[in-house]
Every structure is written in C-alpha cells, then in structure tokens.
Design an enzyme around this catalytic site. Structure first.
Site, PDB file in Angstrom:
ATOM      1  N   HIS A   1      17.676  30.181  82.664  1.00 17.11           N
ATOM      2  CA  HIS A   1      17.343  29.980  81.248  1.00 17.11           C
ATOM      3  C   HIS A   1      18.453  29.210  80.544  1.00 17.11           C
ATOM      4  O   HIS A   1      19.401  29.800  80.031  1.00 17.11           O
ATOM      5  CB  HIS A   1      17.155  31.338  80.572  1.00 17.11           C
ATOM      6  CG  HIS A   1      16.068  32.161  81.202  1.00 17.11           C
ATOM      7  ND1 HIS A   1      16.259  32.835  82.393  1.00 17.11           N
ATOM      8  CD2 HIS A   1      14.796  32.403  80.818  1.00 17.11           C
ATOM      9  CE1 HIS A   1      15.137  33.468  82.716  1.00 17.11           C
ATOM     10  NE2 HIS A   1      14.235  33.220  81.779  1.00 17.11           N
TER      11      HIS A   1
ATOM     12  N   LEU B   1      14.318  43.227  77.418  1.00 21.27           N
ATOM     13  CA  LEU B   1      14.681  42.901  76.037  1.00 21.27           C
ATOM     14  C   LEU B   1      14.679  44.125  75.127  1.00 21.27           C
ATOM     15  O   LEU B   1      13.871  45.035  75.280  1.00 21.27           O
ATOM     16  CB  LEU B   1      13.734  41.836  75.488  1.00 21.27           C
ATOM     17  CG  LEU B   1      13.884  40.463  76.162  1.00 21.27           C
ATOM     18  CD1 LEU B   1      12.766  39.510  75.724  1.00 21.27           C
ATOM     19  CD2 LEU B   1      15.246  39.853  75.873  1.00 21.27           C
TER      20      LEU B   1
ATOM     21  N   ASP C   1      15.182  36.642  69.445  1.00 21.01           N
ATOM     22  CA  ASP C   1      13.915  37.046  68.826  1.00 21.01           C
ATOM     23  C   ASP C   1      13.233  38.134  69.648  1.00 21.01           C
ATOM     24  O   ASP C   1      12.687  39.092  69.107  1.00 21.01           O
ATOM     25  CB  ASP C   1      12.968  35.837  68.732  1.00 21.01           C
ATOM     26  CG  ASP C   1      13.555  34.701  67.900  1.00 21.01           C
ATOM     27  OD1 ASP C   1      13.935  34.934  66.750  1.00 21.01           O
ATOM     28  OD2 ASP C   1      13.648  33.571  68.428  1.00 21.01           O
TER      29      ASP C   1
ATOM     30  N   HIS D   1      13.401  27.058  77.472  1.00 24.52           N
ATOM     31  CA  HIS D   1      13.711  28.489  77.513  1.00 24.52           C
ATOM     32  C   HIS D   1      14.030  28.975  78.920  1.00 24.52           C
ATOM     33  O   HIS D   1      15.067  29.578  79.146  1.00 24.52           O
ATOM     34  CB  HIS D   1      12.542  29.320  76.937  1.00 24.52           C
ATOM     35  CG  HIS D   1      12.630  30.756  77.310  1.00 24.52           C
ATOM     36  ND1 HIS D   1      13.271  31.685  76.531  1.00 24.52           N
ATOM     37  CD2 HIS D   1      12.210  31.431  78.422  1.00 24.52           C
ATOM     38  CE1 HIS D   1      13.226  32.864  77.139  1.00 24.52           C
ATOM     39  NE2 HIS D   1      12.582  32.734  78.284  1.00 24.52           N
TER      40      HIS D   1
ATOM     41  N   GLU E   1      12.694  58.624  71.189  1.00 21.37           N
ATOM     42  CA  GLU E   1      13.066  58.972  72.566  1.00 21.37           C
ATOM     43  C   GLU E   1      13.719  57.802  73.298  1.00 21.37           C
ATOM     44  O   GLU E   1      14.735  57.964  73.994  1.00 21.37           O
ATOM     45  CB  GLU E   1      11.836  59.459  73.350  1.00 21.37           C
ATOM     46  CG  GLU E   1      11.249  60.777  72.859  1.00 21.37           C
ATOM     47  CD  GLU E   1      10.331  60.630  71.637  1.00 21.37           C
ATOM     48  OE1 GLU E   1      10.056  59.483  71.210  1.00 21.37           O
ATOM     49  OE2 GLU E   1       9.878  61.661  71.102  1.00 21.37           O
TER      50      GLU E   1
ATOM     51  N   PHE F   1       6.968  63.307  77.156  1.00 19.36           N
ATOM     52  CA  PHE F   1       7.459  62.147  76.406  1.00 19.36           C
ATOM     53  C   PHE F   1       8.559  61.380  77.151  1.00 19.36           C
ATOM     54  O   PHE F   1       9.143  60.444  76.599  1.00 19.36           O
ATOM     55  CB  PHE F   1       7.918  62.560  75.008  1.00 19.36           C
ATOM     56  CG  PHE F   1       6.811  63.233  74.220  1.00 19.36           C
ATOM     57  CD1 PHE F   1       5.530  62.692  74.205  1.00 19.36           C
ATOM     58  CD2 PHE F   1       7.037  64.412  73.528  1.00 19.36           C
ATOM     59  CE1 PHE F   1       4.504  63.312  73.506  1.00 19.36           C
ATOM     60  CE2 PHE F   1       6.013  65.035  72.830  1.00 19.36           C
ATOM     61  CZ  PHE F   1       4.732  64.493  72.820  1.00 19.36           C
TER      62      PHE F   1
ATOM     63  N   HIS G   1       8.932  71.961  78.709  1.00 23.22           N
ATOM     64  CA  HIS G   1       7.475  72.041  78.569  1.00 23.22           C
ATOM     65  C   HIS G   1       6.846  71.235  79.696  1.00 23.22           C
ATOM     66  O   HIS G   1       6.167  70.244  79.479  1.00 23.22           O
ATOM     67  CB  HIS G   1       7.037  71.539  77.179  1.00 23.22           C
ATOM     68  CG  HIS G   1       7.549  72.408  76.068  1.00 23.22           C
ATOM     69  ND1 HIS G   1       8.887  72.634  75.857  1.00 23.22           N
ATOM     70  CD2 HIS G   1       6.903  73.131  75.131  1.00 23.22           C
ATOM     71  CE1 HIS G   1       9.042  73.449  74.825  1.00 23.22           C
ATOM     72  NE2 HIS G   1       7.865  73.775  74.371  1.00 23.22           N
TER      73      HIS G   1
ATOM     74  N   ASP H   1      -0.820  73.781  73.508  1.00 24.38           N
ATOM     75  CA  ASP H   1      -0.705  72.430  72.940  1.00 24.38           C
ATOM     76  C   ASP H   1      -1.647  71.439  73.626  1.00 24.38           C
ATOM     77  O   ASP H   1      -1.913  70.348  73.101  1.00 24.38           O
ATOM     78  CB  ASP H   1       0.738  71.922  73.000  1.00 24.38           C
ATOM     79  CG  ASP H   1       1.515  72.302  71.739  1.00 24.38           C
ATOM     80  OD1 ASP H   1       0.869  72.627  70.719  1.00 24.38           O
ATOM     81  OD2 ASP H   1       2.758  72.280  71.778  1.00 24.38           O
TER      82      ASP H   1
ATOM     83  N   HIS I   1       0.098  67.193  75.648  1.00 23.05           N
ATOM     84  CA  HIS I   1       1.469  67.654  75.817  1.00 23.05           C
ATOM     85  C   HIS I   1       1.766  68.180  77.220  1.00 23.05           C
ATOM     86  O   HIS I   1       2.886  68.538  77.510  1.00 23.05           O
ATOM     87  CB  HIS I   1       1.774  68.758  74.792  1.00 23.05           C
ATOM     88  CG  HIS I   1       2.043  68.233  73.423  1.00 23.05           C
ATOM     89  ND1 HIS I   1       1.184  67.367  72.781  1.00 23.05           N
ATOM     90  CD2 HIS I   1       3.087  68.426  72.579  1.00 23.05           C
ATOM     91  CE1 HIS I   1       1.687  67.063  71.590  1.00 23.05           C
ATOM     92  NE2 HIS I   1       2.840  67.688  71.449  1.00 23.05           N
TER      93      HIS I   1
HETATM   94  C1  TPP Z   1      10.967  43.942  77.758  1.00 19.10           C
HETATM   95  C2  TPP Z   1      10.836  42.515  78.182  1.00 19.10           C
HETATM   96  N1  TPP Z   1       9.657  41.897  78.033  1.00 19.10           N
HETATM   97  C3  TPP Z   1       9.499  40.625  78.437  1.00 19.10           C
HETATM   98  C4  TPP Z   1      10.531  39.946  79.007  1.00 19.10           C
HETATM   99  C5  TPP Z   1      10.325  38.520  79.494  1.00 19.10           C
HETATM  100  N2  TPP Z   1      11.040  37.592  78.633  1.00 19.10           N
HETATM  101  C6  TPP Z   1      12.263  37.147  78.911  1.00 19.10           C
HETATM  102  S1  TPP Z   1      12.885  36.139  77.726  1.00 19.10           S
HETATM  103  C7  TPP Z   1      11.487  36.279  76.802  1.00 19.10           C
HETATM  104  C8  TPP Z   1      11.356  35.552  75.511  1.00 19.10           C
HETATM  105  C9  TPP Z   1      12.494  35.879  74.638  1.00 19.10           C
HETATM  106  O1  TPP Z   1      12.505  35.067  73.523  1.00 19.10           O
HETATM  107  P1  TPP Z   1      13.830  34.873  72.703  1.00 19.10           P
HETATM  108  O2  TPP Z   1      14.509  36.172  72.581  1.00 19.10           O
HETATM  109  O3  TPP Z   1      13.480  34.154  71.465  1.00 19.10           O
HETATM  110  O4  TPP Z   1      14.717  34.013  73.663  1.00 19.10           O
HETATM  111  P2  TPP Z   1      14.944  32.441  73.644  1.00 19.10           P
HETATM  112  O5  TPP Z   1      13.616  31.810  73.908  1.00 19.10           O
HETATM  113  O6  TPP Z   1      15.482  32.084  72.330  1.00 19.10           O
HETATM  114  O7  TPP Z   1      15.877  32.214  74.778  1.00 19.10           O
HETATM  115  C10 TPP Z   1      10.569  37.108  77.428  1.00 19.10           C
HETATM  116  C11 TPP Z   1       9.241  37.443  76.893  1.00 19.10           C
HETATM  117  C12 TPP Z   1      11.747  40.632  79.136  1.00 19.10           C
HETATM  118  N3  TPP Z   1      12.818  40.072  79.695  1.00 19.10           N
HETATM  119  N4  TPP Z   1      11.882  41.896  78.693  1.00 19.10           N
END
Ligand code: TPP
Length: 658
Positions: A27, A118, A154, A258, A407, A433, A457, A465, A469
């Site tokens: 990337h 992420l 993002d 990207h 959680e 959970f 639980h 529950d 649960h």
């Molecule tokens: C939980 C999760 N879902 C999906 C992905 C796959 N993924 C990696 S980067 C990305 C897009 C991220 O966008 P942004 O944070 O804007 O990064 P940029 O394009 O600016 O590098 C995705 C969906 C991941 N790494 N983690």
C-alpha cells in the site's frame, strides 16, 4: 547540500514506492500521503531512542492504519533501529523478513503492536495511554511521563470500535493521547463519500476531545498542531488534510494508489515530480545522516531518565522493574495456596463465578499490577474485590476500570495495557458477548499478550435470560483461536488452579469461562500439584478396569460424576476426566493423553455447548451429550432436562456403546 524537510519526507516516499514495487504488493498511497506528518513527528516530537527500543518511558507510536506498514518500516530504518536494515526494506512482505505485510509485534523493535485490522490500533492505543497514567500514578511522573501517538485513517475511524475507544478516552480525559488522522478522503472503493459523511472533528469534539484541522503537507502547521495538542487537557485529534500518494503524477489523490504497486512509469514520474533523482533504495548519505541525527535526539532524554530511575528508592525501583518486565512478585502463590486449603476444608457448593471472585480476593492484594474491570457487569462477573478503587478522569491510582458497555473497546484497551507493560489486565462480560470482543482477543493471541477475560453465564445453565444470553457455540469458537487458553473450571479448586495458570501464561491470553449457577465441590482432596496444569486429568478413577471414559468440563462434571454412579450400579466401570483446558491438554505427551483418555474404553463427552471439537477426544465411535441448537428461556434445571443433558442421558449413551 543542506537537507530540508522535503528531503526527509521524500526519503519515506521513495522507500515506500520502491519496496511496494519490488514486492509487487502493498500500500504505497498512505505512507506517501502521511510522509510529511510522520517526518515532523519523528524528527521533532516523538520521544524514543532507537538504541534502547524498550525504554519504558518512550512515547508509544501506533500505526493504526497498518496497511501503510512501509511508513513505519521507513521510519524505523531511517532513524536507526537495528532490526530494520535496508535489506529488510528490500525484502518487504517476503517470507522470513521482519517487514511483514502489516506490522507485526515482536518481529522488529519499534513495532509497538500488530496492526491491520482497522480501528484496533486506535482502540489499543487508548489502553496504552490509560496504562501510562496508571503506571505513573503508581511509580511517579519521574519515571513514567510519555505520550501515545496514533496515525489513523478513514478506515480506522469508520470502524465501530473507534467510536467505543474514542468515547472512552474522552471520558477519561487521556490528554497524552494524540491521534494524527490521515484525512485523505480515499479508501479502497473510491472516495470516502461513497459511504461516509461524518464530520469527524465534530464527532470527536462531542466525545470531549480537542480537535484541529491542518494541511498535512505543511510541516510548520503540523508541528504547531502537535505542540498545541500536547498542551491540551483532553485527548487530541489532528485532522491532517493530505493527498494519498502525494507526488505520483496520475495516481495521487485516487484510490488506485491505495493498495497496489504504482508501476515503473508512475514511479519514474513521481521521482521527477518530487525532485528525487536517486536510485531505488538509495538514500543519499547526507539525508540518511540527517535522519539518524533525528533518531539520536532522544538519547539524552533516555540517559536523563536512567538517572531518575537510578535515583528511585531501591525497593521502588525493583518493584517498577519487576512490574514492567512482567514478572510476578515473589510469594504470590502463598495466598492462593491458603485459599485452596480453605476450599478443601469448606467444600463450598457455589457458582464458579463466585469462586473466581473469591480467588481474586486472595490474589489482587498480592499482585499489585493486576487491574480489573468489566463491561458494565461488575456484580455479575465478580471482577471487583473490596478496596479496589475505580479509575476516573484525573484519578488513575485505582485498580478497577469501568469500561462501560464497550466489550470490543475493553478488550482492545486491555491489549494496550498489557503491551504498555506494568499491568496485568483482566475484565469480564458474559460469555455470549465474547463475540463482541473476539477480534481483540485474536490480536492478543497473535501478539502473545497476557490478557485475562472473565466470561461468565457460560451455558443454558444461566437459565431464564433465554437463548440470546445462552452461549452455545462460544466455547468451540474460542477454542478455535490459536494461542488462547480457554479454561472452564468445575469448582472452587479448579477455579483457583485455572487463575494461577492464567496469571502465569505470559505469552497467552486466557478466557476464564464460568457459571452463573451453583456447582458442587468435586475436588475434595488436597493436591500439591496444580492438576489443571495438564489441561485434562482423571478426576475420578473407575472402580476396577474402566470400560467407559466420561469427559466433561465445568458444570457438566457433576453430571458425569452422577452418570459414573449410574453405570457402576449396572456393573459398568467408568472413569471421569475433567478437561478444564483443551489447549494445555493437547500439549501433553501422547502417553499422558492416552492414559487419561483411556485405552480400549468407549468415550462419552458431556458439555452444555455444541459438539464441535469433541470428536478428537471421543473418537469416531464415541458419543457426545450437549446442545444441537439454541437454548430457551426457563429455569436452568428445566433446561438441562429439556435438552437432555442429564446423567441418565450420559449413562444411556455409554450403555449403548459398551
Ligand atoms: C477491519 C478491517 N476491515 C477491512 C480491512 C481492509 N482494508 C484495508 S485498508 C482499507 C481501506 C482503508 O481506507 P483508509 O483508512 O482511508 O486508508 P487509505 O486509503 O487512506 O490508505 C480496507 C477496507 C481491514 N484492514 N480491516
């Protein structure tokens, strides 16, 4: 030639595009876009010493946008971390290199945590920032006084866990947490506007954060924003407006940069646009020297810290070093041994969640680095013992964290606390959970962190529950994660033994799976050894040569014991095996495992969950008594009968096999 900011930042851009090109995967966009911001942070603000990467008072840097791993690897190489050499950069993403696709904790010094999923970097960093305040409250600002910086994109901020974590950090006023948000409006599918129209600064302001917006390519603006953020009494979010793949002639500002190599032509054009005529992987001496000089900035701070650390009272210093190294205090087992002696005498019939609370009453006072908590279920999960003050904004000397109903955020924060050092975190919620926190438990396991989850639980035994649960598939699902010890103790003694093991598991997170309903004492004779340490053991031997082996865990142990009696009445000798931790059992020698499972016996397993996984122990001709679907709302004893998880059903299954 004098080296300026542009040269320093372009070194990151060049290493990134060349490494991604060589690997033909990765990337490039994000590191190239955030190169200016990262340069300012690492050359002017971040407190670190590449020659002492484990210095306890270093600032923590978390690359939450883990796909931009080349940003971190470039910085570690340029500032002089020994682990990341130019050949590691050239081997980006290759087998055996330290420069994995996403940063992996433990692969190279300077990688504070594994990122890639992420949102979790940010959420984990909240735990690090909280740990910093808590360890400072215990040992003083002289030795603990650092910041936690996060680069988040993002994607991080779209993820739900970022909401939990940011809300929690705002509530606690974690003012040493500074998030540099890569506000580039691009993710994978295209512009973020395809799916997102949040006003991010307004959102964070609503959580109680300090926020600012800067041009992420204006070094002085970035520096001024970081300086201001450091002085604010709240966590800070700096939205850095950047262009993804800054410098790339056709791909900058587009999703095309990207997650794929830019290509030879685009790289050539980028070199021209940036004014970077150097060959791939070639960082001119003067630029590298300027970077190394920036990397050497922190040494004086570190030496000064060594002095302050050395000036601590000897006993305090020893305690600080012990806690930071993750070593348990001398004599910590004495209190648990006394507890076990009492339990052997008392033989209490009680829920394992109650036993767990009682074990903690013995342990918490003698292991001062344990920090408890729960996701708003304190009274149900019994994680708080008397004299455990709550952590609050501005007051970090307590031992108990009210994580709120978060959680995932809780589990990620515990990872951060464990990674920071000086803390052994444990916290509770209902087993059902655990699904909400699972991604953080998975990272815990991957990063080999001692984090203890109290999950109560634990079956239909919770009763009224009802099915929402009542966990059914959760034991199987937790057991499926590598490097997680799933403990399901049967009574007070086993609960104490399992806690002992969890505390000693430095490289493995634990799940303590506990009942709501009362359980009879089944371990009634003192044992010098921790029998749970082998994961499974013969709890009750057969009278005579065993024809049947009954396997069970937790609350179903007493069902197996009753079945053993029913079978004995029919002249069928059966042994009962308790299997509180499959993972530890699987590590035993084959001879031991065979001796426990029984040679030539038929096997019946009973557990109030799904069958998945039990076949490896009962064999192809064995039987399983348990759940095949969701539970129901009713008193526990009616449910066990309704779902036919009874001693008679177990005995009948055994009779049908012999
Ligand atoms: C939980 C999760 N879902 C999906 C992905 C796959 N993924 C990696 S980067 C990305 C897009 C991220 O966008 P942004 O944070 O804007 O990064 P940029 O394009 O600016 O590098 C995705 C969906 C991941 N790494 N983690």
């Amino acid at each position: 030639m004098t080296v300026d900011h542009k040269d320093l930042a372009n070194a990151i851009r060049a290493l990134t595009m060349d490494a991604v090109q060589a690997a033909n995967s990765g990337h490039p966009g994000m590191p190239m876009g955030m190169a200016d911001v990262a340069t300012i942070l690492f050359t002017r603000f971040l407190k670190y010493d590449p020659t002492a990467p484990d210095w306890p008072d270093r600032d923590r840097f978390v690359l939450s946008a883990g796909h931009g791993s080349m940003l971190l690897y470039s910085l570690l190489y340029l500032t002089g971390y020994e682990d990341i050499t130019i050949s590691e950069i050239k081997n980006f993403r290759q087998l055996g290199s330290k420069t994995a696709g996403h940063p992996e904790y433990g692969e190279a010094a300077g990688i504070e945590m594994t990122t890639g999923p992420l949102g979790q970097g940010l959420a984990t960093a909240v735990g690090m920032a909280l740990a910093e305040r808590m360890v400072a409250a215990r040992f003083g600002d002289d030795v603990v006084d650092h910041h936690t910086y996060v680069v988040a994109g993002d994607g991080d901020l779209m993820e739900g866990v970022s909401h939990e974590a940011a809300s929690f950090a705002g509530h606690l006023g974690l003012s040493r947490l500074i998030v540099l948000y890569d506000d580039n409006n691009i993710s994978i599918d295209g512009g973020t506007g395809l799916a997102w129209s949040d006003d991010v600064p307004a959102r964070f302001a609503a959580y109680g954060w300090d926020t600012s917006v800067v041009d992420g390519h204006d070094p002085e603006a970035v520096a001024a924003a970081i300086k201001t953020a450091q002085a604010r009494p709240a966590p800070s979010l700096i939205a850095c407006k950047t262009t993804i793949a800054y410098g790339a002639p056709t791909k900058a500002g587009t999703a095309a940069s990207h997650g794929a190599a830019l290509g030879e032509d685009e790289i050539k054009g980028t070199r021209e646009a940036l004014g970077w005529p150097h060959a791939p992987f070639d960082i001119p001496d003067d630029i590298l020297a300027a970077w190394r000089q920036a990397g050497a900035r922190g040494a004086a701070d570190r030496v000064a810290w060594d002095g302050r650390h050395g000036a601590l009272e000897a006993a305090v210093r020893a305690e600080f070093d012990r806690a930071m190294a993750g070593r348990l205090p001398d004599g910590w087992k004495t209190s648990i041994e006394a507890f076990k002696t009492k339990m052997i005498a008392d033989k209490p019939a009680q829920a394992s969640r109650i036993s767990s609370g009682a074990v903690l009453e013995a342990l918490i006072p003698v292991v001062p680095e344990t920090i408890g908590g729960s996701a708003d279920l304190t009274g149900s999960v019994n994680t708080r013992v008397p004299n455990m003050a709550a952590i609050e904004a501005g007051s970090f000397a307590g031992r108990y964290v009210h994580y709120g109903i978060r959680e995932f955020g809780m589990a990620a924060a515990m990872n951060g606390m464990a990674l920071h050092g000086g803390i052994i975190p444990y916290a509770g919620t209902f087993l059902v959970f655990s699904d909400y926190l699972r991604p953080a438990l998975r990272l815990s396991a991957l990063m080999k962190q001692r984090v203890i989850h109290v999950l109560t639980h634990d079956s239909i035994g919770l009763g009224e529950d009802g099915p929402t649960h009542q966990p059914v598939e959760h034991l199987a699902s937790l057991r499926a994660i590598p490097n997680v010890n799933v403990f399901r103790p049967a009574d007070a003694i086993e609960t104490a033994e399992c806690w002992e093991l969890a505390l000693q598991s430095e490289d493995t997170p634990s799940a303590m799976v506990l009942t709501r309903q009362g359980l009879p004492a089944v371990r009634t004779e003192a044992s010098a050894d921790n029998l749970c340490a082998r994961g499974g053991y013969v709890l009750s031997s057969a009278a005579g040569a065993a024809r049947v082996t009954l396997l069970a865990t937790g609350s179903e142990i007493s069902i197996a014991m009753d079945a053993q009696k029913l079978l004995a009445a029919d002249g069928i000798a059966a042994s009962v095996v308790s299997m509180p931790c499959w993972e530890l059992f699987d590590k035993q020698s084959e001879t031991y495992r065979k001796s426990v499972l029984g040679a030539g016996t038929v096997r019946v397993a009973v557990e109030a969950g799904v069958r998945l996984g039990w076949d490896q122990y009962v064999g192809s001709d064995g039987c399983f008594v348990g759940m095949t679907g969701f539970g129901a709302s009713a008193p526990a004893k009616d449910l066990y009968k309704h779902f036919n998880i009874t001693s008679e059903a177990v005995a009948q299954a055994a009779r049908s096999l012999v």
